[in-house]
Design an enzyme around this catalytic site. Structure first.
Site, mmCIF file in Angstrom:
data_model
loop_
_atom_site.group_PDB
_atom_site.id
_atom_site.type_symbol
_atom_site.label_atom_id
_atom_site.label_comp_id
_atom_site.label_asym_id
_atom_site.label_seq_id
_atom_site.Cartn_x
_atom_site.Cartn_y
_atom_site.Cartn_z
ATOM 1 N N CYS A 2 2.798 -3.135 -7.534
ATOM 2 C CA CYS A 2 2.703 -2.930 -8.983
ATOM 3 C C CYS A 2 1.642 -1.886 -9.304
ATOM 4 O O CYS A 2 0.725 -1.635 -8.525
ATOM 5 C CB CYS A 2 2.286 -4.225 -9.668
ATOM 6 S SG CYS A 2 3.373 -5.593 -9.356
ATOM 7 N N ARG A 27 4.846 4.300 -6.196
ATOM 8 C CA ARG A 27 4.467 3.013 -5.620
ATOM 9 C C ARG A 27 5.688 2.103 -5.480
ATOM 10 O O ARG A 27 5.622 1.072 -4.827
ATOM 11 C CB ARG A 27 3.420 2.321 -6.512
ATOM 12 C CG ARG A 27 2.124 3.087 -6.599
ATOM 13 C CD ARG A 27 1.265 2.596 -7.739
ATOM 14 N NE ARG A 27 0.657 1.313 -7.487
ATOM 15 C CZ ARG A 27 -0.599 1.144 -7.098
ATOM 16 N NH1 ARG A 27 -1.370 2.178 -6.905
ATOM 17 N NH2 ARG A 27 -1.080 -0.060 -6.906
ATOM 18 N N TRP A 71 6.555 -4.577 -9.170
ATOM 19 C CA TRP A 71 7.294 -4.724 -7.912
ATOM 20 C C TRP A 71 7.264 -6.212 -7.609
ATOM 21 O O TRP A 71 6.241 -6.760 -7.227
ATOM 22 C CB TRP A 71 6.625 -3.904 -6.809
ATOM 23 C CG TRP A 71 7.545 -3.665 -5.675
ATOM 24 C CD1 TRP A 71 8.557 -2.753 -5.607
ATOM 25 C CD2 TRP A 71 7.554 -4.364 -4.436
ATOM 26 N NE1 TRP A 71 9.191 -2.850 -4.399
ATOM 27 C CE2 TRP A 71 8.610 -3.825 -3.665
ATOM 28 C CE3 TRP A 71 6.794 -5.388 -3.892
ATOM 29 C CZ2 TRP A 71 8.922 -4.266 -2.394
ATOM 30 C CZ3 TRP A 71 7.099 -5.840 -2.630
ATOM 31 C CH2 TRP A 71 8.145 -5.281 -1.887
ATOM 32 N N ASN A 97 -1.937 -6.332 -11.497
ATOM 33 C CA ASN A 97 -1.488 -6.011 -10.144
ATOM 34 C C ASN A 97 -2.259 -6.921 -9.203
ATOM 35 O O ASN A 97 -3.485 -6.999 -9.281
ATOM 36 C CB ASN A 97 -1.789 -4.537 -9.824
ATOM 37 C CG ASN A 97 -1.473 -4.205 -8.376
ATOM 38 O OD1 ASN A 97 -0.632 -4.850 -7.765
ATOM 39 N ND2 ASN A 97 -2.150 -3.208 -7.838
ATOM 40 N N GLY A 98 -1.534 -7.597 -8.313
ATOM 41 C CA GLY A 98 -2.184 -8.507 -7.375
ATOM 42 C C GLY A 98 -1.455 -9.832 -7.370
ATOM 43 O O GLY A 98 -0.327 -9.937 -7.861
ATOM 44 N N LYS A 456 12.234 6.009 16.159
ATOM 45 C CA LYS A 456 11.249 6.730 15.326
ATOM 46 C C LYS A 456 11.203 8.199 15.734
ATOM 47 O O LYS A 456 11.132 9.078 14.891
ATOM 48 C CB LYS A 456 9.841 6.136 15.479
ATOM 49 C CG LYS A 456 9.585 4.804 14.835
ATOM 50 C CD LYS A 456 9.534 4.794 13.342
ATOM 51 C CE LYS A 456 10.835 4.590 12.690
ATOM 52 N NZ LYS A 456 11.514 3.402 12.546
ATOM 53 N N GLU A 459 14.514 10.041 14.550
ATOM 54 C CA GLU A 459 14.714 10.217 13.104
ATOM 55 C C GLU A 459 13.660 11.114 12.458
ATOM 56 O O GLU A 459 13.956 11.784 11.474
ATOM 57 C CB GLU A 459 14.880 8.888 12.363
ATOM 58 C CG GLU A 459 13.732 7.932 12.425
ATOM 59 C CD GLU A 459 14.036 6.565 11.788
ATOM 60 O OE1 GLU A 459 15.008 6.418 11.031
ATOM 61 O OE2 GLU A 459 13.257 5.627 12.067
ATOM 62 N N HIS A 475 20.659 3.140 36.574
ATOM 63 C CA HIS A 475 22.107 2.924 36.534
ATOM 64 C C HIS A 475 22.800 4.041 35.767
ATOM 65 O O HIS A 475 23.803 3.806 35.093
ATOM 66 C CB HIS A 475 22.419 1.555 35.921
ATOM 67 C CG HIS A 475 21.891 0.424 36.747
ATOM 68 N ND1 HIS A 475 22.504 -0.017 37.900
ATOM 69 C CD2 HIS A 475 20.770 -0.321 36.620
ATOM 70 C CE1 HIS A 475 21.793 -0.994 38.430
ATOM 71 N NE2 HIS A 475 20.719 -1.202 37.667
#
Ligand code: F1P
Length: 579
Positions: A2, A27, A71, A97-98, A456, A459, A475
């Site tokens: 948030c 964010r 969020w 926020n929190g 990683k 990409e 193999h």
């Protein structure tokens, strides 16, 4: 996560705050809202993104306003749960926020005293608590309420009849901006920078009172001086917290992400369906699939629960005979294949559990029960912190199922991540950057870490990379080994050390440049490797986490050396909502 933003000064307060909220967009958010204070208090809030046009703030007159990008953590994303939240009288507005960790107790007590709650959020308790003590002096009321709040917060509050914004901070960043004839308060500098470069960063316990022409900061009721800084950063710098890319920022967020995931889960009741699971099928895609492979090792080895892991895209068309709990793992909660796989599991009457980062996402709405990663929004397309948060969730589950078997790891693994972040990977990057093919190998639970390392690398750097179970290399892939083909090998103490060391010698005999991740004092590996990377806490679960971080950083720095578009790799999307 948030974001909060407040402004006090001229008459366009609501539109300045709305523009500021757009700057906090990076964010990640699922809903937004504004409260403006003129003669009266007006609120407008809505689920979804801030529209380019069509969000009418003409009714929000006044020279003070507070806003929020949400969020979701407590309660699904919808209009009601969006901030600001009001008290019963509609005179007090709060954005936050929190996480208020003791909100459930506070809410029950407030309800017993007759307060009516509209939302499912933790934040709403703050508005009702202020209501109980507010007698026309908002700073005094906020100060009176703060001792009751446990948890983290960056709070902004407005009250009808009080021409000030009150801002309070505990374990959640809050910055005050000082303009020529206006004051600002925000979760970070981003929305403030275009107005002023004069900033004061509040400390835990600080309460700032913003009046049109003055700011007063107190801590524990006593006035304090906080140093003013002149910030030289660009808006772009601030958005990434000083990191050049979101991927790097998110990698460095991981010690806190791990601890936060654990903290949040420990406060929750484990869904009954996981306690009773005799047999488990796990479906996921991409990075979440690799995390699921680690989960299988943990479930089978530590809990003796048989587990099967399927790429969700395969499961959809070739579903195995299903029995027992089906778990879908997804950062976004929107991945189409994982969603469909869970739908199929439900249609076959299997209990379903979602392990997801985004609250209120499609997968959580479908599954019988959900557990959240609490990793915060992940912006970089290449997933990093969600992988670590997924491992935290799995370890927590194993810990609960096995009566505290992973308690030590859960409490200390963030330290291993921190140590891994400090390693200098320059020689390893030099070895990788000119390669056209790289192999990543490991055994046991380090095999999925090797798969993730290769993912990683490909990409972000676009170098062809393959992850293998180390014993499989001879193999077939051995035909490709040459002095131009580096191998990144994870060689840790334990049952497979001897056989892994032999595999590494066989590769060495083919002239392959060897990057070995091994225990700090492993002389043999130091001698045989071209680049040796000491793994902090190689033997334990912490080794899995530190190896993960090293793989992420190796990919990141290689991609950076090659000048790639790291946060938005070509042809990829963050949320894959098509099959
Ligand atoms: C799965 C995934 C990610 C990957 C990319 C595309 O997403 O493969 O692992 O990094 O973002 O989607 P999710 O189901 O975990 O959201």
């Amino acid at each position: 996560m948030c974001g909060v933003f407040g402004y006090i000064g001229g008459p366009r307060a609501a539109s300045i705050v709305l523009e500021g909220l757009r700057k906090l967009e990076y964010r990640g958010y699922d809903s937004f809202g504004i409260a403006a204070l003129g003669k009266t208090l007006h609120v407008a809030k809505r689920q979804g993104r801030i529209p380019e046009e069509g969000f009418d703030i003409r009714g929000l007159a006044g020279n003070a306003a507070i806003g929020h990008t949400r969020w979701a953590t407590h309660g699904v994303p919808n209009d009601t749960n969006a901030h600001p939240h009001l008290d019963c009288t509609g005179k007090i507005a709060v954005v936050h926020n929190g996480v208020i960790e003791n909100f459930a107790v506070l809410k029950r007590q407030l309800q017993e005293r007759g307060h009516r709650f509209l939302s499912d959020t933790d934040t709403e308790v703050i508005a009702h608590l202020i209501e109980e003590v507010y007698e026309g002096d908002l700073p005094a009321a906020v100060n009176a309420v703060l001792p009751a709040l446990e948890g983290s917060y960056a709070i902004l509050a407005l009250a009808k009849g009080d021409k000030r914004i009150v801002a309070a901070r505990n374990r959640s960043t809050l910055v005050i901006g000082i303009g020529d004839d206006a004051l600002f308060a925000a979760s970070d500098m981003t929305p403030i920078l275009e107005h002023t470069r004069r900033m004061v960063v509040l400390e835990d316990g600080d309460v700032a009172t913003l009046a049109p022409a003055s700011v007063c900061i107190t801590n524990g009721g006593a006035p304090v001086d906080r140093e003013e800084e002149i910030v030289q950063w660009s808006v772009e710098d601030v958005r990434k917290g000083g990191f050049r890319h979101f991927m790097l920022k998110e990698i460095f967020d991981q010690p806190a992400v791990f601890s936060e995931a654990v903290r949040a889960l420990r406060n929750e009741e484990l869904p009954g369906i996981i306690r009773d699971a005799g047999r488990v099928t796990i479906v996921a895609c991409g990075t979440s699939y690799h995390a699921a492979l680690v989960f299988r090792y943990l479930l089978e080895e530590k809990c003796r629960v048989p587990a099967r892991v399927e790429p969700a895209s395969e499961f959809r068309y070739y579903p195995p005979p299903l029995e027992g709990l089906v778990i879908g793992i997804s950062q976004s909660g929107e991945t189409a294949d994982t969603l469909t796989a869970l739908q199929m599991a439900k249609a076959r009457a299997c209990p379903t559990l979602a392990i997801v980062n985004v609250v209120g996402s499609s997968i959580t709405r479908l599954a019988d029960a959900s557990l959240f990663m609490n990793a915060g929004p992940e912006i970089s397309v290449a997933a990093t912190k969600s992988f670590v948060a997924e491992l935290a969730v799995f370890l927590h589950l194993v810990d609960v199922l096995k009566g505290g078997a992973c308690a030590y790891e859960l409490d200390s693994a963030h330290l291993a991540i921190e140590e891994a972040l400090l390693l200098d990977l320059t020689p390893a990057v030099a070895c990788c950057r000119d390669a056209t093919d790289i192999f990543f190998v490991g055994r046991g639970p380090f095999y999925p870490i090797a798969l993730e390392g290769a993912l990683k690398m490909k990409e972000t750097s676009y170098i062809h990379a393959e992850g293998y179970a180390a014993g499989e290399l001879k193999h077939g892939p051995f035909a490709l080994l040459s002095p131009e083909t580096p191998v990144v090998a994870i060689c840790v103490p334990g049952e497979t050390y001897g056989v892994m060391a032999s595999n590494i010698r066989e590769m060495k005999a083919r002239g392959t440049p060897l990057i070995v991740l091994g225990q700090k004092d492993d002389r043999d590996m130091q001698e045989i490797s071209d680049v040796f990377i000491p793994l902090p806490f190689a033997e334990s679960i912490a080794g899995l986490l530190s190896a993960t971080v090293i793989m992420q950083l190796l990919a990141y720095h290689t991609a950076d050396a090659l000048g790639r578009d790291i946060d938005r790799p070509r042809n990829l999307a963050k949320s894959v909502t098509v099959e």
